[in-house]
Design a protein around this motif. Structure first.
Motif, short mmCIF file in Angstrom:
data_model
loop_
_atom_site.label_atom_id
_atom_site.label_comp_id
_atom_site.label_asym_id
_atom_site.label_seq_id
_atom_site.Cartn_x
_atom_site.Cartn_y
_atom_site.Cartn_z
N ASN A 284 22.22 4.87 -94.09
CA ASN A 284 21.76 6.03 -94.84
C ASN A 284 20.29 5.97 -95.26
O ASN A 284 19.68 6.99 -95.52
CB ASN A 284 22.63 6.23 -96.09
CG ASN A 284 23.98 6.80 -95.75
OD1 ASN A 284 24.09 7.97 -95.39
ND2 ASN A 284 25.01 5.99 -95.81
N GLY B 99 30.97 6.03 -97.66
CA GLY B 99 30.06 6.59 -98.65
C GLY B 99 28.95 7.43 -98.08
O GLY B 99 28.88 7.67 -96.87
N ARG B 100 28.11 7.85 -99.01
CA ARG B 100 26.92 8.63 -98.66
C ARG B 100 26.01 8.72 -99.89
O ARG B 100 26.46 8.53 -101.01
CB ARG B 100 27.25 10.03 -98.17
CG ARG B 100 28.08 10.86 -99.13
CD ARG B 100 27.79 12.34 -98.97
NE ARG B 100 26.54 12.68 -99.62
CZ ARG B 100 25.87 13.81 -99.39
NH1 ARG B 100 26.31 14.68 -98.51
NH2 ARG B 100 24.75 14.09 -100.04
N LEU C 209 31.18 15.15 -100.85
CA LEU C 209 32.21 14.51 -100.05
C LEU C 209 32.49 15.34 -98.80
O LEU C 209 33.60 15.78 -98.56
CB LEU C 209 33.48 14.31 -100.87
CG LEU C 209 33.41 13.16 -101.88
CD1 LEU C 209 34.70 13.06 -102.65
CD2 LEU C 209 33.13 11.85 -101.18
N MET D 277 29.29 11.57 -93.85
CA MET D 277 29.62 10.30 -94.49
C MET D 277 29.59 9.17 -93.45
O MET D 277 29.61 9.40 -92.25
CB MET D 277 30.99 10.37 -95.16
CG MET D 277 30.99 11.38 -96.30
SD MET D 277 32.58 11.52 -97.10
CE MET D 277 32.54 10.09 -98.15
#
Lengths: 451, 462
Positions: B176, B275-276, B428, B433
């Motif tokens: 990310n 995640g992100r 989300l 993600m």
């Protein structure tokens, strides 16, 4: 401060340590027992609007015989499976919705259920704990669920964690006769075979008021709480307790050793020695020895291995605080290219030196100061206080054990250190685990390639 | 000196059976004073005589986010070099003097800040601050110490890489934030550590370890006036430094669900992280995100993920979510462990829970319970001097004000289940993600195929 001032500073510290030890005191601890044998410990502290509540049952790994390993953890899990009054999951939901947290764990000697909540919620927590103590029903369905929970914890915390597996290996090696040798989650086959009768026998023997201490600390009024605890817990029946035979660990004729090939990225070594339980008069001396050899960047093992020989990236030491035979241990995470054989010689060399040469007064004072700081650091929060009181009450019989330990270390002499080191640091008393990374396929290479 | 208080006002409307309602009406949870020296050093001071102890945290507001890929680990390495001797305490004399008091000193580098934390008996207050002042103003850097620390740090990096959960988090960040700054682990990587030279450390020190980049949080059994005098005496002559290094924050959101599999054929079980990037702590949306995270997985065993994935479907051994808060974009993260046989289904179930939360309004009772948790739990963040100082330093590191939490509680009152659903829809989105798993590919890949774009690292399929 200039370097020349260091000596005068040390003498000044010596004097201050004496003043501090003499005046070491804390808030009063109230202790009483209900008619059913439940012990109640209370410490008032109005500095924050919080309370900590802990129910300790005097049962742990030490009460598990072969074939029934892990049964205490199953009992612990069952106590989260609901009662007639509160269904499964309600205890955590209620406490969290009140702004608190709650959890439990089993250790060598004691099983803990604890919560910390805003002080307005104390009565709710007491109701929940009383209900759990009186109303936990034992059914086949709950047993199956609880066994599954223990299996999963074993999978994630022991089998899937190389550190968990090393820890298990170390204790297996250290204890041949004593139950401390197995993990709290037991052996998989034992967990599979434990049946409802086994469970009932263990649960009813140990999870009852006469084998429990309720510790409450924080923003509360002692008199009112004693009354309320008596109302809520006083009618819970106790059963006769069978006296448990203490188990000692027999002498070995040589050291016990294991070489593990495992990928922890670097080599490592753990070296420990069997010592008596926490109540033994040698315990304060062993505390000092741990600090001299293993605590802090000025400790002997750190100085030798990290600073002088440059073989280790980190070293540390500690004592297993247990009711029955304990362990004093030191470990080193080595630099990636350090031979384990050399590191073992260096660690052994420092352990031998403390048996052969008198330590300096400055080292002794340093180690005593570390015990004092450690005492305060470990009794800061309400959770710390309830954990210390509950544990000390059961494994030493002395709720002021921490304070008494600080006073006892003050009387430790340099001569006593040599005598004690010679008594315990013998090869026949030693347990060594060496961890070597595998030759190929280590994870770090994959990571670098990915990068 | 300015005297300040953190005060909480909250009424918890409890729906729980038999528990009643609780209120905090003007409850003081922290009492502190703050002042600044003319060189820019900010000081926060708490007087607390419950124990004969003092704690301090010196925060430098730059951390590993300033590290380049070429010199990864420079910030952490430079901070540790402060402990290797000063003009007044050469070599190991500094460590020996600190240990002789029984005191403890720790060094930590995070992405947004570096900390020197100390705990001492209060009788040693003056000495502790003298040692700290010496360390940050008069360190002595030598080639020999640097070489030893580099080798230690290389070993630390190798050990860290053997820990599955750390590796997965690192991969998530790298996917990310790229391979610089935020995308690097704070401890650095071996290649970068090997390149660090003494001049790099000296340069880092000149730019980042100076009073106008530092905040001192100190508290315990001390008199505020005396403490202020000591601090002035020891730190007033500390010269301001050059411009601090800039954090490197380069976000790359994937445009599809990215699945990275570390093939570990012998793993007894599978670890995973999903995640992100989220929002900075200063964002207006932080309050809703905190509530949402608790409902999703931050609430432990009562959370939606635990109930669905662990209890009802029995697909994972453990699962949780959390937000890695940061001065810049934090990371919303779900992590857990599952048996190799059920891991792929566990990840699919997590995605199903996420999809559900993007569609529904959570029930009012669940929403109120969540707010109540934070109202009550907030006081506990300031239970001890040590926890108060940690909280204050964290808030400063994140670039938010000291009244962040009371303000947050007010913002909770402006949230509702609709806002939580909006947050879920924004943060989300499975399409941007990253899923990182570590386990045996032969068991994982069949179940994950079709879910997203799969990359395999290691093993026989690379």
């Amino acid at each position: 401060m200039k370097k020349t001032g260091l000596k005068a500073f040390s003498i000044f510290l010596l004097f201050l340590l004496f003043v501090l030890i003499v005046s070491l005191s804390g808030s009063e601890i109230f202790e009483t027992s209900l008619d059913n044998g439940l012990t109640l410990l209370i410490r008032e502290d109005h500095s924050v609007p919080l309370v900590a509540v802990r129910v300790c049952y005097h049962v742990g790994i030490k009460n598990e015989c072969p074939g029934l390993t892990g049964i205490t953890s199953i009992c612990e899990a069952i106590m989260w499976q609901g009662t007639r009054a509160y269904k499964k999951g309600e205890i955590a939901r209620i406490i969290q919705a009140g702004g608190g947290y709650t959890s439990s764990f089993t250790d060598w000697d004691v099983t803990h259920f604890y919560s910390r909540v805003p002080s307005d919620m104390l009565d709710t927590v007491l109701m929940l704990e009383a209900d759990r103590m009186a109303g936990t029903g034992l059914t086949s369905e709950k047993l199956l669920l609880s066994k599954d929970i223990v299996r999963k914890k074993r999978l994630s915390e022991v089998e899937s964690s190389i550190y968990g597996r090393i820890n298990e290996e170390y204790f297996n090696l250290a204890y041949r006769a004593h139950p401390y040798g197995h993990n709290k989650y037991g052996w998989p086959d034992d967990i599979n075979r434990i049946n409802l009768n086994d469970l009932k026998k263990h649960f009813h023997a140990y999870f009852q008021p006469s084998n429990a201490v309720l510790v409450i600390a924080g923003d509360l009024e002692t008199e009112a709480i004693v009354k309320r605890v008596t109302e809520l817990f006083g009618n819970i029946n106790s059963r006769p307790m069978e006296e448990r035979r203490p188990i000692s660990e027999p002498e070995s004729i040589g050291d016990r050793r294991s070489v593990i090939v495992a990928d922890i990225g670097v080599p490592a070594i753990i070296m420990g020695y069997r010592i008596p339980g926490i109540s033994h008069p040698d315990y304060p001396v062993l505390n000092i020895i741990t600090n001299i050899l293993g605590t802090g960047t000025s400790s002997r093992i750190y100085q030798r291995m990290v600073n002088d020989e440059k073989s280790a990236m980190y070293t540390d030491g500690g004592i297993i605080m247990s009711e029955e035979p304990g362990l004093i241990y030191f470990y080193a995470l080595l630099n990636y290219d350090s031979p384990v054989e050399d590191a073992e010689k260096q660690m052994s060399g420092e352990i031998k030196r403390i048996k052969d040469e008198m330590i300096t007064e400055a080292e002794l004072e340093k180690a005593k100061n570390q015990v004092v700081v450690n005492y305060y650091r470990n009794s800061r929060t309400l959770d710390d206080i309830t954990r210390n009181l509950g544990t000390a009450r059961f494994i030493t019989g002395d709720v002021n054990f921490g304070k008494h330990l600080v006073n006892a270390v003050h009387h430790v002499s340099t001569e006593k250190i040599i005598q004690t080191a010679q008594k315990y640091f013998k090869n026949s008393n030693r347990i060594v685990v060496v961890i070597s990374p595998p030759e190929a396929g280590d994870a770090y290479i994959l990571e670098e390639e990915h990068e | 000196m300015n005297k300040k208080r953190i005060i909480i006002n909250a009424i918890m409307i409890c729906i729980i059976s038999g528990a009643g309602a609780y209120s905090y009406d003007g409850e003081i949870v922290s009492d502190y004073t703050d002042f600044s020296l003319s060189n820019g050093l900010e000081v926060y001071l708490i007087e607390d005589h419950r124990q004969p102890m003092i704690d301090f945290i010196m925060l430098f507001r730059t951390g590993s986010a300033t590290d380049s890929s070429r010199l990864s680990g420079l910030s952490a390495l430079s901070l540790t070099m402060l402990m290797n001797g000063t003009e007044n305490f050469p070599g190991t004399a500094l460590n020996n003097a600190i240990d002789s008091t029984g005191g403890i000193l720790d060094f930590t580098t995070l992405r947004d800040g570096s900390f020197i934390e100390g705990t001492f008996l209060s009788r040693d207050f003056s000495f502790a601050l003298e040692a700290l002042a010496d360390m940050v103003q008069r360190p002595v850097f030598t080639e020999e110490n640097l070489e030893r620390e580099k080798r230690r740090f290389e070993s630390i990096a190798m050990q860290r890489n053997s820990i599955s959960s750390a590796r997965l988090r690192d991969a998530l960040y790298m996917n990310n934030f790229g391979r610089e700054g935020y995308g690097l682990p704070a401890e650095g990587r071996r290649a970068g550590l090997r390149r660090v030279e003494l001049d790099d450390v000296k340069e880092y020190f000149t730019h980042n370890i100076h009073p106008d980049n530092a905040v001192l949080f100190i508290g315990g059994d001390i008199k505020a006036d005396k403490a202020k005098k000591t601090i002035k005496k020891l730190f007033a002559d500390w010269a301001p430094g050059k411009d601090v290094y800039r954090s490197i924050v380069d976000i790359t959101l994937p445009d599809t669900l990215e699945i990275i599999i570390y093939d570990n054929p012998d793993a007894p079980s599978t670890d995973f992280v999903i995640g992100r990037p989220a929002v900075p702590a200063v964002s207006d949306r932080a309050a809703a995100l905190i509530l949402f995270d608790y409902i999703l997985g931050g609430g432990g065993e009562i959370s939606r993920l635990w109930q669905s994935v662990v209890v009802e479907q029995a697909l994972a051994t453990v699962i949780q979510s959390r937000i890695d808060w940061s001065r810049h974009e934090g990371v919303m993260m779900i992590s857990g462990n599952a048996s190799n046989e059920t891991a792929a289904d566990a990840i699919r179930e997590i995605m199903a829970v996420i999809e559900e939360l993007r569609e529904i309004r959570v029930p009012v009772s669940e929403f109120e319970d969540t707010k109540n948790f934070f109202y009550g739990n907030f006081v506990g963040q300031y239970e001890t001097t040590h926890s108060s100082l940690s909280m204050m330093a964290t808030l400063n590191r994140l670039g938010v004000k000291q009244d962040f939490y009371p303000e947050l509680l007010k913002r909770f009152d402006q949230c509702d289940p609709d806002k939580l659903r909006d947050i879920a829809r924004e943060f989300l989105n499975p399409n941007n993600m990253t899923v990182v798993v570590s386990g045996p590919i032969r068991k994982l890949k069949p179940g994950l195929t079709g879910l997203g774009n799969i990359t395999v690292i290691g093993g026989g399929e690379n």
